[in-house]
Design a protein around this motif. Structure first.
Motif, short mmCIF file in Angstrom:
data_model
loop_
_atom_site.label_atom_id
_atom_site.label_comp_id
_atom_site.label_asym_id
_atom_site.label_seq_id
_atom_site.Cartn_x
_atom_site.Cartn_y
_atom_site.Cartn_z
N THR A 140 -61.15 -8.38 75.53
CA THR A 140 -61.02 -8.54 74.09
C THR A 140 -60.82 -7.18 73.44
OG1 THR A 140 -62.41 -10.53 74.05
CG2 THR A 140 -62.12 -9.35 71.97
N VAL A 141 -59.73 -7.04 72.70
CA VAL A 141 -59.46 -5.82 71.94
C VAL A 141 -60.19 -5.92 70.60
CG1 VAL A 141 -57.70 -4.35 70.89
CG2 VAL A 141 -57.21 -5.57 73.03
N ALA B 2 -68.79 -26.91 72.74
CA ALA B 2 -68.93 -25.53 73.20
C ALA B 2 -70.04 -25.36 74.23
CB ALA B 2 -69.17 -24.61 72.00
N GLU B 3 -71.19 -25.96 74.00
CA GLU B 3 -72.32 -25.74 74.91
C GLU B 3 -71.96 -26.14 76.33
OE1 GLU B 3 -77.01 -27.10 75.44
OE2 GLU B 3 -75.92 -27.58 73.60
N THR B 4 -71.33 -27.30 76.48
CA THR B 4 -70.94 -27.76 77.82
C THR B 4 -69.84 -26.88 78.39
OG1 THR B 4 -71.56 -30.03 77.28
CG2 THR B 4 -70.05 -29.71 79.14
N GLU B 5 -68.87 -26.52 77.57
CA GLU B 5 -67.76 -25.69 78.06
C GLU B 5 -68.26 -24.35 78.58
OE1 GLU B 5 -64.96 -26.72 78.64
OE2 GLU B 5 -64.12 -28.03 77.10
N ILE B 6 -69.19 -23.75 77.87
CA ILE B 6 -69.72 -22.45 78.31
C ILE B 6 -70.53 -22.61 79.59
CG2 ILE B 6 -71.30 -20.59 77.67
CD1 ILE B 6 -70.39 -21.06 74.74
N ARG B 7 -71.32 -23.62 79.66
CA ARG B 7 -72.14 -23.83 80.86
C ARG B 7 -71.26 -24.02 82.10
NH1 ARG B 7 -74.64 -27.90 79.16
NH2 ARG B 7 -73.60 -29.57 80.33
N ARG B 8 -70.10 -24.62 81.94
CA ARG B 8 -69.22 -24.92 83.07
C ARG B 8 -68.20 -23.79 83.32
NH1 ARG B 8 -67.76 -31.28 81.70
NH2 ARG B 8 -69.83 -32.15 82.21
N ALA C 94 -67.73 -16.12 78.72
CA ALA C 94 -66.69 -16.99 78.17
C ALA C 94 -66.93 -17.32 76.70
CB ALA C 94 -66.57 -18.27 78.98
N GLY C 95 -68.17 -17.47 76.28
CA GLY C 95 -68.46 -17.93 74.93
C GLY C 95 -67.91 -17.05 73.84
N ASP C 96 -67.81 -15.76 74.08
CA ASP C 96 -67.34 -14.81 73.06
C ASP C 96 -65.84 -14.57 73.12
OD1 ASP C 96 -69.90 -14.40 72.00
OD2 ASP C 96 -70.34 -12.83 73.45
N PHE C 97 -65.16 -15.24 74.02
CA PHE C 97 -63.72 -14.99 74.18
C PHE C 97 -62.91 -16.01 73.39
CE2 PHE C 97 -59.69 -14.78 76.59
CZ PHE C 97 -59.48 -13.41 76.50
N SER C 98 -61.65 -15.68 73.15
CA SER C 98 -60.72 -16.58 72.46
C SER C 98 -60.67 -17.94 73.15
CB SER C 98 -59.32 -15.96 72.46
OG SER C 98 -58.33 -16.94 72.20
N ALA C 99 -60.94 -18.99 72.38
CA ALA C 99 -60.97 -20.34 72.96
C ALA C 99 -59.58 -20.77 73.41
CB ALA C 99 -61.54 -21.32 71.94
N MET D 27 -60.59 -17.37 67.27
CA MET D 27 -61.73 -18.29 67.31
C MET D 27 -62.29 -18.40 68.73
SD MET D 27 -61.72 -22.22 66.04
CE MET D 27 -63.13 -23.29 66.20
N GLN D 28 -63.60 -18.20 68.86
CA GLN D 28 -64.22 -18.08 70.18
C GLN D 28 -64.57 -19.44 70.78
OE1 GLN D 28 -67.29 -15.58 68.49
NE2 GLN D 28 -66.57 -13.81 69.65
N VAL D 29 -64.74 -19.43 72.10
CA VAL D 29 -65.13 -20.64 72.81
C VAL D 29 -66.40 -21.23 72.22
CG1 VAL D 29 -65.90 -21.55 75.04
CG2 VAL D 29 -63.97 -19.95 74.95
N LYS D 30 -67.33 -20.39 71.83
CA LYS D 30 -68.60 -20.89 71.31
C LYS D 30 -68.45 -21.59 69.97
CE LYS D 30 -69.95 -16.37 69.39
NZ LYS D 30 -70.88 -15.22 69.58
N ALA D 31 -67.31 -21.44 69.31
CA ALA D 31 -67.06 -22.16 68.06
C ALA D 31 -66.16 -23.37 68.26
CB ALA D 31 -66.42 -21.21 67.04
N SER D 32 -65.73 -23.62 69.49
CA SER D 32 -64.80 -24.72 69.74
C SER D 32 -65.57 -26.01 70.02
CB SER D 32 -63.90 -24.38 70.94
OG SER D 32 -64.65 -24.35 72.15
N MET D 33 -64.83 -27.08 70.14
CA MET D 33 -65.41 -28.39 70.39
C MET D 33 -66.17 -28.41 71.73
SD MET D 33 -63.27 -31.98 70.41
CE MET D 33 -62.37 -31.56 71.91
#
Length: 664
Positions: free
Chosen positions: A160-161, A144-150, A187-192, A136-142
């Motif tokens: 990522t394999v 997400a928008e703020t986490e990716i921006r930071r 970061a958004g596409d990587f494992s959260a 599950m990617q960062v962009k799908a986590s709680m």
């Protein structure tokens, strides 16, 4: 009780998988031992710009070149010379290096042909693996928008394999992977879970951290373990069949088909094998257009998770029968077992993916022919989706005979469970994912492994303890590191909360995880029983999972002065009319939340249905459980059930995890 098979995660990933065929494909099973296309020395594809190499360990660098060609590997002031072997493979050792960078890594030959990588760092490398909650990617986590921006962490690097499977180990990774710097673009596409772990850990260790994410939603643990490891836990026959498949797919498919037939006849002796029925009573026309059977308007199928039989009769001329080459069945969800004229053809898996089967010579005949397929769907949509024009028989000249209409179906008998699965299936098979996504990484230097998996094994939890132990031993051997630590995420709460004690596949799986880790002194367990969602198998709060993994790593790997994972039970003893459970690993003191006393404790006899809730009180580092008839109490359970409510914590806010412990 919720018992989730492999299929339990497909709803969340259906759109990703719909157009991607999961059958084993030679295109992803190529080997680096074929140097004919290599014009210059080349590093293995795990080595790219921005990579992190493991510090303070002797590691290896490897790649390909022309057969017997001299190869010089240089990084910093270190230069090592070797020669490729007769197949063009080469490998060089590097002595331990301290954390730091950036370095340039180059490989060259005596002619001066060079491949050069930049921004290489030495630090700590972690492999993050498992099923969809790790994927599950960062962009799908709680949040997400703020986490990716930071996400601005130049000392954290991400690889990522891509998903791939193979019936035998391969040398090369799937195409497209590369190391990337953790920033808002990447970061958004990587494992959260993996990313949040490193983000919380890095300030406490002060070195670059490299993360390799190799996960596949819905995958069972067996698909990640090597063939030798699986054979050691009693899967010899399946491993032998898989090895046959790697060299003779048609023979293996036919053999598996016969074993599938044996299973059916043993399970339903009163039901003739539909693949060879002479009478066709009880079959009904499949509604058009072909679609999810839950959308047919049949009340018996509106909520049906399980098996359905399909058949199609058609007539061929002698020339058509001789020239039929490929049977296209269109999109199917999710496991089909297919016969042609009563002979097994193939089994494959996919969530709405196309089924295209090469026909053995002699399987078709002049005159009447028949296709029969058993389709199993354990969750959400199921059946043949077509479209009609995609279902056909392809002839040698490229022309096609349409087979998209005139299908009939029959319901499976009541009580039909999960059908056997061929060992070469991707997420439900044996060793196939590990062959393609883990073996090519070895022996890349690692500081540890993060493992978040188990949902797909909750339907058969009793074998999981041995399987997890086997996985850890198998990967330590692959990565040539007998001391490789594993940080295992215990399954969170998911499913229906209950008002009375109950047996639970998810609880049994959690207990198997706890015991496997307890017995492995190099490993640790991250407890997240309070971090799930009752109605979402993919809880979005991956930040808390990362936090607890980071804390566990600080304790287990870096030996820092922090507690690991919350209170752990060490004993349960009789004392008058009580059973006293003592805990260790407590930060501060035991505390309860939302109640004056701990809840979710059960006293149990020897039988499986003898548990009952009991009152309890905190007493220092222990919990005293009321048990007036404690002579009849053989064990204590805590926090049991698919989605239990648990309120015992320590001063650091870490929960006591689910457990079962014998009373003495």
């Amino acid at each position: 009780m919720v018992a989730l098979p492999v299929e339990s995660e497909k709803r969340g990933f259906r759109m990703i998988m719909k157009r991607r065929h999961l059958a084993i494909c030679a295109a992803i099973c190529f080997s680096a031992s074929a140097p004919s296309a290599i014009a210059k020395p080349a590093l293995h594809s795990i080595f790219t710009d921005h990579a992190v190499l493991q510090r303070d360990q002797a590691i290896e660098i490897w790649g390909t070149a022309a057969p017997s060609e001299a190869v010089i590997v240089t990084i910093g002031e270190t230069s090592v010379r070797t020669s490729a072997d007769a197949k063009g493979a080469w490998r060089v050792p590097l002595s331990p290096m301290k954390a730091g960078g950036p370095y340039t890594l180059s490989v060259s030959n005596d002619a001066g042909v060079t491949q050069q990588l930049s921004d290489i760092h030495f630090g700590d490398v972690f492999l993050c693996s498992g099923q969809s909650n790790m994927e599950m990617q960062v962009k799908a986590s709680m949040n997400a928008e703020t986490e990716i921006r930071r996400a601005d962490y130049p000392q954290i690097r991400l690889y990522t394999v891509a998903r791939a499977s193979s019936p035998a180990p391969v040398n090369e990774l799937p195409q497209g992977g590369s190391w990337k710097v953790a920033n808002p673009d990447n970061a958004g596409d990587f494992s959260a879970t993996c990313y949040y772990f490193a983000r919380d850990l890095q300030p406490h260790v002060g070195v670059p951290i490299g993360l390799i994410s190799a996960s596949w939603g819905g995958s069972a643990i067996e698909s990640w373990i090597g063939a030798n490891g699986l054979a050691a836990v009693g899967k010899n026959a399946e491993v032998a069949m898989l090895r046959t498949y790697a060299t003779d797919e048609k023979l293996a498919q036919a053999s598996f088909g016969k074993s599938w037939e044996t299973w059916w006849k043993g399970s339903f002796p009163q039901d003739a094998g539909p693949w060879a029925e002479k009478e066709r009573a009880g079959w009904t026309a499949v509604p058009l257009p072909m679609r999810d059977w839950k959308k047919w308007g049949d009340s018996d199928l509106a909520q049906h998770n399980g098996m359905l039989w399909y058949r199609k009769s058609f007539t061929l001329t002698p020339d058509q029968a001789k020239s039929g080459t490929i049977l296209h069945l269109g999109q199917i969800d999710e496991i089909d077992m297919t016969w042609v004229n009563g002979k097994p053809l193939a089994q494959s898996f996919g969530w709405g993916t196309n089924r295209d089967y090469t026909l053995p010579a002699g399987m078709l005949k002049a005159g009447p022919n028949e296709i029969v397929t058993n389709i199993y769907s354990g969750w959400d949509m199921g059946g043949m989706f077509g479209p009609a024009e995609a279902i056909n028989l392809q002839l040698k000249d490229g022309s096609k005979i349409r087979l998209g209409d005139g299908w009939h179906f029959r319901k499976a008998p009541k009580g039909a469970g999960d059908p056997p699965r061929a060992p070469w299936l991707a997420i439900g098979g044996l060793t196939t994912i590990g062959n393609a996504m883990i073996d090519p990484l070895a022996p890349y230097g690692l500081r540890g492994v993060l493992w978040y998996q188990g949902e797909s094994n909750a339907g058969n939890p009793k074998s999981y303890r041995a399987l997890l132990t086997t996985l850890m031993a198998d990967w330590r051997a692959k990565f040539q590191n007998a001391q490789l630590p594993f940080l295992v995420v215990q399954l969170p709460n998911f499913g229906q909360a209950v008002s009375s004690p109950t047996n639970s596949g998810w609880s049994d799986l959690r207990e198997a995880q706890r015991l496997a880790v307890r017995d492995d002194k190099l490993s640790g367990l991250a407890v997240i029983i309070d971090a799930g969602e009752n109605d979402d198998i993919h809880p979005p709060n991956k930040q808390i999972v990362g936090q607890r993994l980071a804390r566990l790593a600080r304790h287990q790997i870096y030996k820092q002065a922090v507690t690991a994972n919350g209170p752990n039970p060490v004993s349960a003893v009789r004392r008058g009319g009580e059973i006293v459970v003592r805990f260790e690993g407590i930060d501060g003191q035991l505390v309860t939340r939302s109640a004056l006393a701990p809840i979710a404790f059960e006293i149990c006899g020897a039988g499986s249905d003898t548990c009952r809730f009991a009152s309890a009180t905190v007493q220092g580092d222990s919990v005293a459980i009321d048990a007036p008839d404690n002579g009849n109490v053989d064990r204590i359970r805590y926090c049991w059930g698919d989605a239990p409510l648990c309120n015992l914590y320590d001063g650091a806010g870490l929960p006591a995890g689910p457990f079962e412990i014998a009373v003495r």
